[in-house]
Motif scaffolding. Structure first.
Motif, PDB file in Angstrom:
ATOM      1  N   ILE A 122      43.588  24.313  55.600  1.00 18.49           N
ATOM      2  CA  ILE A 122      42.064  24.895  56.253  1.00 18.49           C
ATOM      3  C   ILE A 122      42.250  25.606  55.027  1.00 18.49           C
ATOM      4  N   ASN A 123      40.401  26.068  55.056  1.00 15.50           N
ATOM      5  CA  ASN A 123      40.183  27.501  54.141  1.00 15.50           C
ATOM      6  C   ASN A 123      39.905  28.674  54.640  1.00 15.50           C
ATOM      7  N   LEU A 124      40.901  29.361  54.140  1.00 23.62           N
ATOM      8  CA  LEU A 124      40.605  30.634  54.397  1.00 23.62           C
ATOM      9  C   LEU A 124      39.326  31.314  54.283  1.00 23.62           C
ATOM     10  N   SER A 125      38.998  32.434  54.798  1.00 24.39           N
ATOM     11  CA  SER A 125      37.891  33.215  54.468  1.00 24.39           C
ATOM     12  C   SER A 125      38.473  34.476  53.860  1.00 24.39           C
ATOM     13  N   VAL A 126      38.174  34.772  53.767  1.00 26.75           N
ATOM     14  CA  VAL A 126      38.773  36.362  52.998  1.00 26.75           C
ATOM     15  C   VAL A 126      37.553  37.284  52.799  1.00 26.75           C
ATOM     16  N   PRO A 127      37.588  37.963  53.154  1.00 23.95           N
ATOM     17  CA  PRO A 127      36.693  39.057  54.193  1.00 23.95           C
ATOM     18  C   PRO A 127      36.091  39.909  52.658  1.00 23.95           C
ATOM     19  N   GLU A 128      34.833  40.239  53.077  1.00 26.03           N
ATOM     20  CA  GLU A 128      33.992  40.646  51.777  1.00 26.03           C
ATOM     21  C   GLU A 128      34.526  41.853  51.147  1.00 26.03           C
ATOM     22  N   SER A 129      35.319  42.843  52.249  1.00 23.90           N
ATOM     23  CA  SER A 129      36.135  44.275  51.769  1.00 23.90           C
ATOM     24  C   SER A 129      37.738  44.187  50.535  1.00 23.90           C
ATOM     25  N   TRP A 130      38.126  42.509  50.425  1.00 24.49           N
ATOM     26  CA  TRP A 130      38.866  42.006  50.227  1.00 24.49           C
ATOM     27  C   TRP A 130      38.780  41.337  48.563  1.00 24.49           C
ATOM     28  N   ARG A 131      37.882  40.472  48.132  1.00 24.24           N
ATOM     29  CA  ARG A 131      37.557  40.330  47.329  1.00 24.24           C
ATOM     30  C   ARG A 131      37.583  40.687  46.645  1.00 24.24           C
ATOM     31  N   ASN A 132      37.472  42.431  45.898  1.00 23.84           N
ATOM     32  CA  ASN A 132      37.591  42.854  45.053  1.00 23.84           C
ATOM     33  C   ASN A 132      39.544  43.459  44.779  1.00 23.84           C
ATOM     34  N   ASN A 133      39.717  43.381  45.722  1.00 18.08           N
ATOM     35  CA  ASN A 133      41.599  43.703  46.014  1.00 18.08           C
ATOM     36  C   ASN A 133      41.924  42.173  44.950  1.00 18.08           C
ATOM     37  N   CYS A 134      41.452  41.185  45.935  1.00 17.23           N
ATOM     38  CA  CYS A 134      42.502  40.203  45.985  1.00 17.23           C
ATOM     39  C   CYS A 134      42.051  40.086  43.879  1.00 17.23           C
ATOM     40  N   ARG A 135      41.110  39.562  43.695  1.00 16.20           N
ATOM     41  CA  ARG A 135      40.727  40.209  42.083  1.00 16.20           C
ATOM     42  C   ARG A 135      41.808  40.613  40.917  1.00 16.20           C
ATOM     43  N   GLY A 136      41.899  41.772  41.829  1.00 12.72           N
ATOM     44  CA  GLY A 136      42.993  43.067  41.191  1.00 12.72           C
ATOM     45  C   GLY A 136      44.136  42.478  41.674  1.00 12.72           C
ATOM     46  N   TRP A 137      44.962  41.521  41.242  1.00 13.21           N
ATOM     47  CA  TRP A 137      46.359  40.492  42.113  1.00 13.21           C
ATOM     48  C   TRP A 137      45.950  39.957  41.345  1.00 13.21           C
ATOM     49  N   VAL A 138      44.741  39.171  40.498  1.00 12.07           N
ATOM     50  CA  VAL A 138      45.125  38.400  39.304  1.00 12.07           C
ATOM     51  C   VAL A 138      44.728  38.706  37.481  1.00 12.07           C
ATOM     52  N   GLN A 139      46.115  38.911  37.001  1.00 16.51           N
ATOM     53  CA  GLN A 139      46.624  39.504  35.612  1.00 16.51           C
ATOM     54  C   GLN A 139      46.238  38.771  34.562  1.00 16.51           C
ATOM     55  N   ASP A 140      45.567  39.506  34.108  1.00 17.70           N
ATOM     56  CA  ASP A 140      45.414  38.425  32.624  1.00 17.70           C
ATOM     57  C   ASP A 140      46.515  37.995  31.671  1.00 17.70           C
ATOM     58  N   SER A 141      46.414  37.205  30.978  1.00 15.26           N
ATOM     59  CA  SER A 141      47.699  36.778  30.274  1.00 15.26           C
ATOM     60  C   SER A 141      47.724  37.658  28.445  1.00 15.26           C
ATOM     61  N   LYS A 142      49.405  38.544  28.693  1.00 14.91           N
ATOM     62  CA  LYS A 142      49.385  39.456  27.997  1.00 14.91           C
ATOM     63  C   LYS A 142      49.415  38.403  26.476  1.00 14.91           C
ATOM     64  N   GLY A 143      48.390  37.156  25.978  1.00 13.85           N
ATOM     65  CA  GLY A 143      48.607  36.851  24.855  1.00 13.85           C
ATOM     66  C   GLY A 143      50.214  36.251  24.331  1.00 13.85           C
ATOM     67  N   ASP A 144      50.810  36.686  23.148  1.00 15.57           N
ATOM     68  CA  ASP A 144      51.988  36.087  23.117  1.00 15.57           C
ATOM     69  C   ASP A 144      53.017  37.658  23.824  1.00 15.57           C
ATOM     70  N   ASP A 145      52.631  37.930  24.451  1.00 11.62           N
ATOM     71  CA  ASP A 145      53.668  39.167  25.048  1.00 11.62           C
ATOM     72  C   ASP A 145      53.782  40.170  24.474  1.00 11.62           C
ATOM     73  N   SER A 146      53.814  40.108  23.462  1.00 12.26           N
ATOM     74  CA  SER A 146      54.641  40.979  22.886  1.00 12.26           C
ATOM     75  C   SER A 146      54.206  42.604  23.284  1.00 12.26           C
ATOM     76  N   ASP A 147      53.239  42.969  24.100  1.00 14.58           N
ATOM     77  CA  ASP A 147      52.882  44.153  24.358  1.00 14.58           C
ATOM     78  C   ASP A 147      53.860  44.581  25.514  1.00 14.58           C
ATOM     79  N   LEU A 148      54.974  45.550  25.480  1.00 17.68           N
ATOM     80  CA  LEU A 148      55.982  45.085  26.051  1.00 17.68           C
ATOM     81  C   LEU A 148      55.488  46.693  27.214  1.00 17.68           C
TER      82      LEU A 148
END
Length: 287
Positions: A122-148
């Motif tokens: 089923i498709n879950l509907s995330v409340p609008e107030s939670w969408r920013n928090n959902c985006r906050g859990w997505v972390q961009d790739s750190k490239g070659d991960d050299s920045d420890l």
């Protein structure tokens, strides 16, 4: 419990003044409980390995032995280790909570190696107030991960968020139990069933040891491990942990099992709600 009755019978929880009496250099006699007529604490003659096995088997007698009849001084070390373990699991996106976040927020991948997403029918509907928090859990790739430093900083952020959630959990349990305790005290008379903060932390640390069963998946799990396998493993660990917490807090607060279950459901909900909203906030704050 008075100052003279600092121990408890492991069988029925009745306060007692002594666990045994000595009659010579090598002669001692275990005390019998005045309520249940059984041995107050049989575990004082047992090997620690036997006690640990009974703890794994969720024995309330063993839990009472640790909480009331031993000098459980190292609980704070255990508390820190287990908080670090939970932090690492969430930070690595390899826990039941992370699976729930990735699934609800539809996070397909992240910079961690184990970002598990379950495809629901089923498709879950995330409340609008939670969408920013959902985006906050997505972390961009750190490239070659050299920045420890970025990795280390994000781990500290997750530690603060996880620690805050745990403290909210403990506080919620204590407040709800005290409210219910006041009614129980009125029904039983003027008995004192207060629980100290130290003993509460000891009980939490003892119960939270159950999360160690998540280690096999954290250590040996890899990208080839099916998401369903991870989900089943962490669900089993959560169910076992929940039962252990029910037993420990029932022993600690002398409350009915049903009341303890309801309190734990409410407290876990508040804990995960706090962690879900605090982690993105802290990440945005330190960025």
């Amino acid at each position: 419990m008075t100052a003279n009755n600092k121990y408890k019978c492991v069988n029925c929880g009745e306060p007692c003044s002594a666990l045994y009496r000595t009659y010579g250099p090598s002669v001692l006699k275990l005390t019998k409980c005045v309520a249940c007529k059984g041995i107050v604490d049989k575990y004082i003659e047992y090997d620690p390995v036997i006690v640990m096995i009974d703890l794994v088997l969720m024995s309330k007698e063993a839990q009472r032995h640790i909480l009331y009849n031993t000098d459980f001084k190292t609980f704070w070390k255990l508390f820190i280790i287990l908080v670090m373990l939970e932090t690492y699991a969430v930070w690595r996106s390899d826990s039941l909570f992370s699976i729930a976040v990735n699934t609800i927020c539809d996070i397909k991948s992240s910079y961690t190696i184990n970002s598990t997403n379950i495809n629901l029918p089923i498709n879950l509907s995330v409340p609008e107030s939670w969408r920013n928090n959902c985006r906050g859990w997505v972390q961009d790739s750190k490239g070659d991960d050299s920045d420890l430093f970025i990795w280390e900083k994000d781990f500290y952020v997750q530690f603060i968020s996880t620690f805050s959630g745990i403290m909210i959990f403990i506080t919620t349990v204590h407040v709800l139990m005290n409210v219910l305790q006041s009614f129980a005290t009125n029904n039983r008379g003027n008995q004192n069933f207060s629980v100290s903060s130290k003993r509460l932390l000891q009980a939490f640390s003892l119960a939270n040891m159950s999360t160690l069963f998540a280690l096999p998946m954290l250590v040996w799990g890899n990208t080839d491990t099916p998401p369903e396998t991870r989900l089943v493993h962490y669900l089993l660990v959560f169910v076992y942990s929940f039962i252990v917490f029910c037993n420990v807090f029932t022993v600690l607060y002398e409350s009915p099992m049903l009341i303890t279950i309801l309190v734990l459901i409410a407290s876990n909900s508040v804990k995960h709600y706090t962690t879900f909203h605090m982690t993105p906030f802290l990440r945005g704050f330190v960025t």
